[in-house]
Design an enzyme around this catalytic site. Structure first.
Site, PDB file in Angstrom:
ATOM      1  N   ASP A  67       0.828  -1.216   0.000  1.00 36.59           N
ATOM      2  CA  ASP A  67       0.000   0.000   0.000  1.00 36.59           C
ATOM      3  C   ASP A  67       0.859   1.262   0.000  1.00 36.59           C
ATOM      4  OD1 ASP A  67      -2.242  -1.554   0.068  1.00 36.59           O
ATOM      5  OD2 ASP A  67      -2.839  -1.074   2.115  1.00 36.59           O
ATOM      6  N   ASP A 215      -6.205  -8.574  13.913  1.00 36.64           N
ATOM      7  CA  ASP A 215      -5.760  -9.925  14.253  1.00 36.64           C
ATOM      8  C   ASP A 215      -6.506 -10.475  15.468  1.00 36.64           C
ATOM      9  OD1 ASP A 215      -4.605  -7.999  15.875  1.00 36.64           O
ATOM     10  OD2 ASP A 215      -2.551  -8.669  15.592  1.00 36.64           O
TER      11      ASP A 215
END
Length: 462
Positions: A67, A215
């Protein structure tokens, strides 16, 4: 956690079913995802390391999920193309936006991933060449959704800041992860240095970017779907610790705010789940809530100086203070569990004096970070959204002496930290004036912690 860890040490280790990698038909296809964003110092090192992993070439795919918005993007793309020329199955995926941040990148890569299993490495990690051979075989058990490995520390001895970060992380990866996993309580995938079953990710609702710790979020959603996690204490994946205070602050802010966001998002689902044992629910509830401890620590710290003055001047409350002092035993438990972790990590090199110095430094600086972390916790619980700020990496392993050319963004938190530094200096002064030393160790640690964090933030940074 300590009791669970000790029972684990004494238990007869049950052998897990594993794929037999001597049989080619038992070796599954694996995709490795490398989510990166403006990682000019470490991206090349990471990609090169991953391309050197031992695994059949026809069973391995590597995805560079980049990104980046700086010049590193073109360099990363060129490096990927160079490895493609060498016959390595590696692709470069570049997004023009950061929708969903890391979670968004992982989700987009997952949509085109070839592998049945998805390994993930952040930019500062350097897995050893046999990493896949030590982790993938455990997926023979079809109930296993995740295999997580322990983080190692490439630059542990770089500075006091890196030493105390390693000290704190070792506690999590030794005592907490082992203790929870041994008793089949919920644990968390740590965002990197682990591998997922693709089916598990999709069954749990895929990656979602509505919290800063995607996560932890996916970990809980997967375990609520009855997927099992396998934690491998003895498989160590080396990584680089933040070497500058602003990097450590931003990382702590993201972790603690994300944990609070996940508490708000997931705690009710945990409590309502009928097939989860009540003891697991208790562990999960406080696991999700653990970052909120910093708000409690800050409140206790602020109240400690008035309590010192009241205790010295109001004899009528002495009995109450003796009762309160009983709860100081919790600090002894805190020392004990960190001592077990330290001994497990250091082995024969363990030193009582070195441990005492590390614990004092860690405890002090953790309290010194309480303003930063309490702000994160409050924002997380009250739903204030913020962007995913990556932790800067500087490749301190190769660059032994790093000259940081980063603009100092001083904030109101730094001003509060300075005021608290003076406040706890007054507490130390008052102890000697009033001949009342019960809170002196606490105030010494608070003074040192806030002084360290403030000084490093304002003047030195690293």
């Amino acid at each position: 956690m300590l009791f669970n860890f000790l029972k684990w040490k004494k238990s007869k280790k049950v052998k897990s079913p594993k794929f037999d990698f001597t049989k080619p038909d038992e070796i599954p296809v694996v995709s490795i995802q490398l989510p990166i964003y403006n990682e000019k110092q470490v991206a090349r090192r990471l990609i090169t390391q991953i391309c050197q992993l031992n695994y059949p070439k026809d069973k391995l795919e590597i995805q560079v999920l980049d990104d980046s918005t700086d010049a590193s993007a073109q360099k990363n793309k060129a490096l990927v193309e160079a490895f493609q020329q060498k016959g390595i199955d590696i692709i470069y995926l570049h997004r023009k936006n950061r929708v969903g941040f890391k979670a968004g990148a992982l989700k987009e890569g997952l949509a085109v991933a070839k592998g049945e299993f998805i390994a993930i490495f952040d930019a500062d990690f350097l897995p050893k060449q046999d990493w896949l051979y030590k982790t993938v075989p455990y997926f023979k058990d079809e109930k296993i959704g995740v295999v997580q490995t322990r983080w190692g520390h490439l630059n542990k001895d770089y500075s006091l800041l890196t030493k105390i970060q390693a000290f704190a992380l070792d506690f999590h990866f030794v005592l907490e992860q082992v203790g929870r996993n041994f008793r089949n309580h919920f644990i968390n995938f740590n965002g990197t240095a682990g591998i997922w079953r693709k089916k598990c990710i999709l069954d749990a609702g895929n990656w979602q970017g509505d919290t800063l710790t995607e996560d932890l979020d996916l970990s809980y959603r997967a375990q609520l779907k009855n997927w099992k996690f396998k934690y491998l204490l003895d498989v160590i994946t080396p990584a680089e610790l933040p070497v500058v205070i602003h990097a450590a602050r931003s990382q702590q802010f993201r972790w603690n705010k994300g944990a609070a966001e996940n508490f708000q998002k997931n705690y009710s689902y945990v409590l309502k789940q009928k097939d989860v044992k009540w003891v697991t629910k208790i562990h999960a509830f406080f696991h999700l809530l653990n970052s909120s401890l910093f708000a409690v620590v800050l409140a206790l710290a602020l109240l400690s100086v008035p309590i010192l003055l009241i205790k010295a001047n109001s004899a009528a409350y002495h009995v109450l203070f003796y009762i309160i002092a009983f709860f100081g035993l919790s600090t002894l438990v805190f020392i004990l569990v960190y001592a077990f972790t330290y001994r497990k990590i250091e082995g024969k090199k363990a030193s009582v004096w070195k441990f005492a110095g590390l614990f004092f430094s860690f405890f002090s600086i953790a309290m010194g970070m309480s303003v930063n972390n309490t702000k994160a916790v409050i924002e997380g619980h009250f739903g204030k959204k913020s962007g995913f700020v990556r932790t800067p990496k500087f490749n301190s392993v190769e660059n032994k002496k790093i000259h940081i050319k980063t603009k100092r963004n001083l904030s109101w938190e730094n001003g509060i930290e300075f005021i608290l530094m003076v406040y706890f200096a007054f507490g130390i002064y008052s102890a000697f004036q009033l001949n009342e030393f019960g809170l002196l160790p606490f105030h010494l640690m608070l003074f040192f912690g806030f002084s360290f964090v403030w000084y490093k933030s304002v003047f030195k940074m690293s």
